[in-house]
Motif scaffolding. Structure first.
Motif, PDB file in Angstrom:
ATOM      1  N   LEU A 114      -4.645  18.003   2.052  1.00 34.23           N
ATOM      2  CA  LEU A 114      -4.732  18.844   3.241  1.00 34.23           C
ATOM      3  C   LEU A 114      -4.643  18.002   4.506  1.00 34.23           C
ATOM      4  O   LEU A 114      -4.021  18.401   5.495  1.00 34.23           O
ATOM      5  CB  LEU A 114      -6.028  19.662   3.221  1.00 34.23           C
ATOM      6  CG  LEU A 114      -6.225  20.643   4.384  1.00 34.23           C
ATOM      7  CD1 LEU A 114      -5.038  21.595   4.509  1.00 34.23           C
ATOM      8  CD2 LEU A 114      -7.513  21.436   4.183  1.00 34.23           C
ATOM      9  N   ASP A 115      -5.249  16.832   4.494  1.00 34.33           N
ATOM     10  CA  ASP A 115      -5.151  15.931   5.645  1.00 34.33           C
ATOM     11  C   ASP A 115      -3.697  15.509   5.862  1.00 34.33           C
ATOM     12  O   ASP A 115      -3.204  15.468   6.996  1.00 34.33           O
ATOM     13  CB  ASP A 115      -6.037  14.702   5.422  1.00 34.33           C
ATOM     14  CG  ASP A 115      -6.637  14.180   6.714  1.00 34.33           C
ATOM     15  OD1 ASP A 115      -6.704  14.939   7.707  1.00 34.33           O
ATOM     16  OD2 ASP A 115      -7.030  13.004   6.742  1.00 34.33           O
ATOM     17  N   ASP A 116      -2.989  15.210   4.754  1.00 37.21           N
ATOM     18  CA  ASP A 116      -1.577  14.853   4.862  1.00 37.21           C
ATOM     19  C   ASP A 116      -0.753  16.030   5.374  1.00 37.21           C
ATOM     20  O   ASP A 116       0.206  15.851   6.138  1.00 37.21           O
ATOM     21  CB  ASP A 116      -1.036  14.405   3.500  1.00 37.21           C
ATOM     22  CG  ASP A 116      -1.522  13.023   3.094  1.00 37.21           C
ATOM     23  OD1 ASP A 116      -2.000  12.275   3.978  1.00 37.21           O
ATOM     24  OD2 ASP A 116      -1.435  12.684   1.903  1.00 37.21           O
ATOM     25  N   ALA A 117      -1.124  17.243   4.948  1.00 41.10           N
ATOM     26  CA  ALA A 117      -0.392  18.426   5.394  1.00 41.10           C
ATOM     27  C   ALA A 117      -0.516  18.617   6.898  1.00 41.10           C
ATOM     28  O   ALA A 117       0.462  18.949   7.583  1.00 41.10           O
ATOM     29  CB  ALA A 117      -0.894  19.663   4.648  1.00 41.10           C
TER      30      ALA A 117
ATOM     31  N   PRO B 165     -15.199  18.551  -2.245  1.00 45.65           N
ATOM     32  CA  PRO B 165     -15.286  18.508  -0.779  1.00 45.65           C
ATOM     33  C   PRO B 165     -13.933  18.200  -0.147  1.00 45.65           C
ATOM     34  O   PRO B 165     -13.098  17.511  -0.726  1.00 45.65           O
ATOM     35  CB  PRO B 165     -16.291  17.383  -0.509  1.00 45.65           C
ATOM     36  CG  PRO B 165     -16.198  16.498  -1.707  1.00 45.65           C
ATOM     37  CD  PRO B 165     -15.900  17.410  -2.869  1.00 45.65           C
ATOM     38  N   THR B 166     -13.742  18.728   1.037  1.00 46.17           N
ATOM     39  CA  THR B 166     -12.501  18.515   1.778  1.00 46.17           C
ATOM     40  C   THR B 166     -12.826  17.866   3.115  1.00 46.17           C
ATOM     41  O   THR B 166     -13.621  18.406   3.893  1.00 46.17           O
ATOM     42  CB  THR B 166     -11.780  19.846   2.028  1.00 46.17           C
ATOM     43  OG1 THR B 166     -11.578  20.503   0.790  1.00 46.17           O
ATOM     44  CG2 THR B 166     -10.450  19.622   2.718  1.00 46.17           C
ATOM     45  N   GLU B 167     -12.245  16.700   3.367  1.00 46.52           N
ATOM     46  CA  GLU B 167     -12.455  16.005   4.633  1.00 46.52           C
ATOM     47  C   GLU B 167     -11.160  16.031   5.439  1.00 46.52           C
ATOM     48  O   GLU B 167     -10.087  15.716   4.927  1.00 46.52           O
ATOM     49  CB  GLU B 167     -12.891  14.558   4.393  1.00 46.52           C
ATOM     50  CG  GLU B 167     -14.260  14.442   3.727  1.00 46.52           C
ATOM     51  CD  GLU B 167     -14.720  12.998   3.607  1.00 46.52           C
ATOM     52  OE1 GLU B 167     -14.010  12.121   4.146  1.00 46.52           O
ATOM     53  OE2 GLU B 167     -15.762  12.770   2.984  1.00 46.52           O
TER      54      GLU B 167
END
Length: 369
Positions: free
Chosen positions: A262-265, A285-287
């Motif tokens: 998601l960070d890359d997205a 977890p999502t950072e």
């Protein structure tokens, strides 16, 4: 009558249990399964124990009521034949081939409103992909792809590949997909991606810098450092239209199931771009690094989930319209290339172990009855 039902009994544990199949009541059908499809996304979360046990399974489907508290059955793509009908049900249903949003089971009773007749000419092994194609249709609706845009899809599992197939029909400038597994990248290009790349070999912020279809190819100003501002008579010194900068997308999908993606997205998305999140991460977890570029770029992060329609589309779109659209699109997609394994339902524990331990080999596993 008895049947066999697949139960998740604990983390890493699946059992096929004998269950009683009651007589159908008013408005109900008995279905004898032919084939069902394991969801390698949601169902692997359940298999690995990575879903909050208090989460409701699916409040929109009676067959998926309850929570993810062990033991429980799950599944939402079973195709079979109607063998009996209850009171107040048209007898013409008997003998029909139907798609049921129902857990994996050899025989079961389901409400007539919870099944969809399989259109003539669509075999069961293709029809079983209908729920995932409906998810891909939802993702396309929520992303709103437009002519000339650059799009990227992170994750080329079943949902990612089907979404790629749908997006390839739009007049995009370029469609790039990202996945670490080489066989999935090959399938992605066969499904319509212009390019499919390894996430470890590319910079998310430069996916479109030099690739085919880039509107910056051959432009000397494409060497302008990321984050700089160019003043022009038309735009002025405060121009921050990042779509003019090389490398980033207008529309990005995160469908990998990997929170780190998601960070890359977000990093792959340019000024005023959209990030559509279709992954379920469960308890992982999502950072996110929501730095200054994220805010100044006005990036829009959207949730997409097939159980509901986006509020802004409910005036013109209904669940029935979306389902009909999915059936039509299903006819055009080569789903055979997605199926890697077929196992009898008695071997369901092996099927989940295969998906969990050998993702490079197993993509879509079907259970046969």
């Amino acid at each position: 009558m008895t049947g066999r039902t697949v139960y998740f009994t604990g983390p890493g544990e699946v059992a096929v249990q004998e269950t009683n199949v009651p007589d159908p009541g008013p408005g109900e059908l008995v279905v004898e399964a032919t084939v069902s499809a394991i969801s390698p996304g949601t169902e692997l979360l359940l298999y690995r124990g990575e879903m909050n046990p208090e989460t409701a399974v699916d409040e929109t489907l009676p067959s998926l009521s309850g929570s993810f508290s062990y033991p429980f059955p799950y599944g939402y793509a079973t195709v079979g034949t109607v063998t009996a009908v209850g009171p107040e049900v048209d007898p013409a249903w008997r003998g029909e081939t139907v798609l049921a949003f129902h857990p994996h089971a050899s025989e079961f009773v389901v409400g007539v409103d919870a099944v969809s007749r399989v259109p003539e000419g669509i075999p069961p092994e293709r029809a079983v992909f209908l729920p995932n194609v409906e998810t891909a249709v939802t993702l396309a609706l929520d992303g709103e792809p437009a002519i000339g845009e650059r799009a990227v899809v992170f994750g080329q599992g079943v949902i990612g590949l089907l979404t790629t197939a749908l997006l390839s029909s739009f007049p995009l400038a370029e469609l790039v997909t990202v996945d670490p597994i080489a066989s999935r990248r090959d399938r992605s290009e066969a499904m319509g991606a212009d390019r499919s790349v390894d996430p470890d070999a590319v910079d998310p912020a430069s996916l479109f810098a030099d690739g085919p279809g880039s509107d910056r190819a051959g432009d000397p100003s494409a060497t302008q450092p990321s984050g700089s501002v160019t003043a022009t008579p038309q735009t002025g010194a405060d121009d921050r239209d990042e779509s003019r900068w090389p490398g980033r997308a207008d529309l990005t999908y995160e469908l990998s199931g990997n929170p780190a993606a998601l960070d890359d997205a977000v990093d792959a998305t340019g000024y005023d771009g959209r990030v559509v999140v279709g992954s379920w991460y469960g308890t992982k977890p999502t950072e996110l690094s929501l730095d200054g570029r994220f805010h100044r770029s006005r990036i829009d992060i959207r949730a997409s989930q097939v159980s509901t329609l986006a509020p802004e589309r409910r005036g013109r779109w209904t669940v029935g319209r979306r389902l009909a659209t999915a059936w039509r699109r299903l006819r055009e997609i080569d789903t055979d290339r997605l199926v890697t394994h077929r196992l009898p339902v008695a071997e369901a524990p092996d099927a989940y172990d295969l998906l969990d331990r050998r993702p490079a080999e197993a993509l879509q596993v079907l259970l046969t009855y």
